[in-house]
Design an enzyme around this catalytic site. Structure first.
Site, PDB file in Angstrom:
ATOM      1  N   ASP A  13      39.904 -28.902  12.511  1.00 39.81           N
ATOM      2  CA  ASP A  13      39.270 -27.765  12.048  1.00 39.81           C
ATOM      3  C   ASP A  13      39.033 -27.139  13.584  1.00 39.81           C
ATOM      4  OD1 ASP A  13      37.981 -25.717  10.404  1.00 39.81           O
ATOM      5  OD2 ASP A  13      35.721 -26.512  10.782  1.00 39.81           O
ATOM      6  N   LEU A  14      38.983 -25.348  13.621  1.00 36.97           N
ATOM      7  CA  LEU A  14      38.620 -24.872  14.513  1.00 36.97           C
ATOM      8  C   LEU A  14      37.354 -24.080  14.677  1.00 36.97           C
ATOM      9  CD1 LEU A  14      40.108 -23.391  17.062  1.00 36.97           C
ATOM     10  CD2 LEU A  14      40.294 -21.352  15.276  1.00 36.97           C
ATOM     11  N   ASP A  15      37.054 -23.507  13.304  1.00 37.93           N
ATOM     12  CA  ASP A  15      35.589 -22.369  13.779  1.00 37.93           C
ATOM     13  C   ASP A  15      34.343 -23.684  12.778  1.00 37.93           C
ATOM     14  OD1 ASP A  15      36.864 -20.054  13.956  1.00 37.93           O
ATOM     15  OD2 ASP A  15      38.151 -19.913  12.173  1.00 37.93           O
ATOM     16  N   THR A  21      32.453 -20.437  17.219  1.00 41.96           N
ATOM     17  CA  THR A  21      33.210 -18.836  16.767  1.00 41.96           C
ATOM     18  C   THR A  21      32.609 -18.939  15.639  1.00 41.96           C
ATOM     19  OG1 THR A  21      35.007 -19.642  16.039  1.00 41.96           O
ATOM     20  CG2 THR A  21      35.581 -17.894  18.239  1.00 41.96           C
ATOM     21  N   LYS A  49      31.115 -21.606   5.233  1.00 39.59           N
ATOM     22  CA  LYS A  49      32.276 -22.082   5.746  1.00 39.59           C
ATOM     23  C   LYS A  49      32.906 -22.712   5.414  1.00 39.59           C
ATOM     24  CE  LYS A  49      28.251 -22.477   8.798  1.00 39.59           C
ATOM     25  NZ  LYS A  49      27.108 -23.451   9.807  1.00 39.59           N
ATOM     26  N   SER A 120      42.769 -25.228   9.994  1.00 39.79           N
ATOM     27  CA  SER A 120      41.859 -24.045  10.133  1.00 39.79           C
ATOM     28  C   SER A 120      42.317 -22.908   8.965  1.00 39.79           C
ATOM     29  CB  SER A 120      41.513 -23.521  10.961  1.00 39.79           C
ATOM     30  OG  SER A 120      41.159 -21.769  10.902  1.00 39.79           O
ATOM     31  N   ALA A 121      41.560 -22.461   8.217  1.00 41.87           N
ATOM     32  CA  ALA A 121      41.574 -22.039   7.142  1.00 41.87           C
ATOM     33  C   ALA A 121      42.099 -19.879   7.761  1.00 41.87           C
ATOM     34  CB  ALA A 121      40.372 -21.744   5.859  1.00 41.87           C
ATOM     35  N   LYS A 151      40.778 -24.568   1.377  1.00 40.27           N
ATOM     36  CA  LYS A 151      39.516 -25.592   1.362  1.00 40.27           C
ATOM     37  C   LYS A 151      39.096 -25.265   0.462  1.00 40.27           C
ATOM     38  CE  LYS A 151      40.014 -26.174   6.221  1.00 40.27           C
ATOM     39  NZ  LYS A 151      39.475 -26.460   7.722  1.00 40.27           N
ATOM     40  N   GLU A 175      35.340 -31.566  10.793  1.00 38.76           N
ATOM     41  CA  GLU A 175      35.477 -30.653   9.912  1.00 38.76           C
ATOM     42  C   GLU A 175      33.533 -30.301  10.266  1.00 38.76           C
ATOM     43  OE1 GLU A 175      35.430 -28.470   8.363  1.00 38.76           O
ATOM     44  OE2 GLU A 175      37.402 -28.569   7.743  1.00 38.76           O
ATOM     45  N   ASP A 176      33.400 -29.720   9.524  1.00 45.55           N
ATOM     46  CA  ASP A 176      32.312 -28.566  10.634  1.00 45.55           C
ATOM     47  C   ASP A 176      31.741 -27.905   8.746  1.00 45.55           C
ATOM     48  OD1 ASP A 176      33.631 -26.411  10.275  1.00 45.55           O
ATOM     49  OD2 ASP A 176      30.926 -25.398  11.072  1.00 45.55           O
TER      50      ASP A 176
HETATM   51  C1  BG6 Z   1      37.424 -20.834   8.419  1.00 48.25           C
HETATM   52  C2  BG6 Z   1      35.934 -19.903   8.713  1.00 48.25           C
HETATM   53  O1  BG6 Z   1      37.747 -21.244   9.436  1.00 48.25           O
HETATM   54  O2  BG6 Z   1      38.570 -19.563   8.269  1.00 48.25           O
HETATM   55  C3  BG6 Z   1      35.574 -18.923   7.788  1.00 48.25           C
HETATM   56  O3  BG6 Z   1      35.024 -21.387   8.427  1.00 48.25           O
HETATM   57  C4  BG6 Z   1      36.708 -17.856   7.442  1.00 48.25           C
HETATM   58  O4  BG6 Z   1      34.603 -18.685   8.083  1.00 48.25           O
HETATM   59  C5  BG6 Z   1      37.810 -18.564   7.895  1.00 48.25           C
HETATM   60  O5  BG6 Z   1      36.631 -17.293   6.490  1.00 48.25           O
HETATM   61  C6  BG6 Z   1      39.239 -17.324   7.236  1.00 48.25           C
HETATM   62  O6  BG6 Z   1      38.974 -17.216   8.815  1.00 48.25           O
HETATM   63  P1  BG6 Z   1      39.762 -15.308   9.179  1.00 48.25           P
HETATM   64  O7  BG6 Z   1      39.853 -15.454   9.940  1.00 48.25           O
HETATM   65  O8  BG6 Z   1      41.432 -15.678   8.273  1.00 48.25           O
HETATM   66  O9  BG6 Z   1      39.280 -14.275   8.050  1.00 48.25           O
HETATM   67 MG    MG Z   2      34.383 -24.915  10.523  1.00 45.25          MG
END
Ligand code: BG6
Ligand code: MG
Length: 217
Positions: A13-15, A21, A49, A120-121, A151, A175-176
């Protein structure tokens, strides 16, 4: 539980896992919630999240029982406004914003011959990875626009293993977020929870080392 020696791939996962972030997503969503008059709570913050952009907006509106107040067009304008605010907040990101310990972990996994992908989403993931100087570590980045469901559906983590040409049983996911742990597990991968319970769990990114993974898996 499987032995670490069997592991051949890692999906990140990224964020909140690689990048510091998650706090910026939270800030931008919180400002939006206040603008539309929805009370911000710790539960809402945790539940958001890992959840994609439109699904997050729907959850916020539902939390205030105002999901039927906005047209599709107005919802698109709201998610666009959130994204612009988020992009302003992450504008200043530098390689110093890689979360503690993660650079070392990526280096160690690479040396150990573990192939890596990003699950990542976030549609902003490629831009963030570039800012952090991390793009070179990954053989693939899942494009959330290309999977049918975000997710906690398994699609994002399944795709992350596919990009590595590996079966899920030999992949670990990091993952967090609760939604992310569910996604990893339903994809049939081993879930490493960071600040959230997984198959194995760490309190923070600093503690996630190759040695600790070998010990726990
Ligand atoms: C996830 C974050 O990685 O990405 C969420 O944990 C975020 O908080 C989601 O809403 C979507 O991100 P983005 O950058 O496409 O709006
Ligand atoms: Mg995350």
């Amino acid at each position: 539980m499987q032995k670490f020696e069997k592991i051949r791939g890692a999906a990140f996962d990224l964020d909140g896992v690689l990048a510091d972030t998650a706090k910026f997503h939270t800030q931008a969503w919180r400002e939006l919630a206040e603008k539309v008059g929805v009370k911000w709570t710790d539960q809402l913050q945790e539940a958001l999240k890992g959840v994609g952009r439109m699904d997050s907006l729907e959850m916020i509106l539902a939390a205030g029982n105002i999901e039927n107040t906005y047209s599709d067009e107005q919802k698109r304008a709201l998610e666009e406004a959130k994204n612009q605010r988020y992009q302003n907040l992450v504008n200043q990101l530098t390689p110093d914003d890689v979360l503690p310990g993660m650079h070392q972990l990526l280096d160690d996994l690479r040396v150990a011959g573990i192939k890596m992908s990003v699950a990542s989403a976030s549609k902003n993931a490629p831009m963030i990875l570039e800012r952090l100087g991390l793009l070179g570590y990954f053989e693939g980045i899942v494009d959330p626009a290309e999977v049918q469901a975000g997710k906690p559906d398994p699609a994002i983590f399944s795709k992350a293993a596919e990009l590595l040409h590996l079966p899920p049983e030999v992949v670990i996911g990091f993952e967090d977020a609760q939604a992310g742990i569910q996604s990893i597990r339903s994809a049939g991968e081993l879930a490493v929870g960071i600040g959230v319970p997984g198959d194995i769990t760490f309190e923070n990114t600093h503690d996630v080392t190759l040695a600790a993974l070998k010990e726990k898996i």
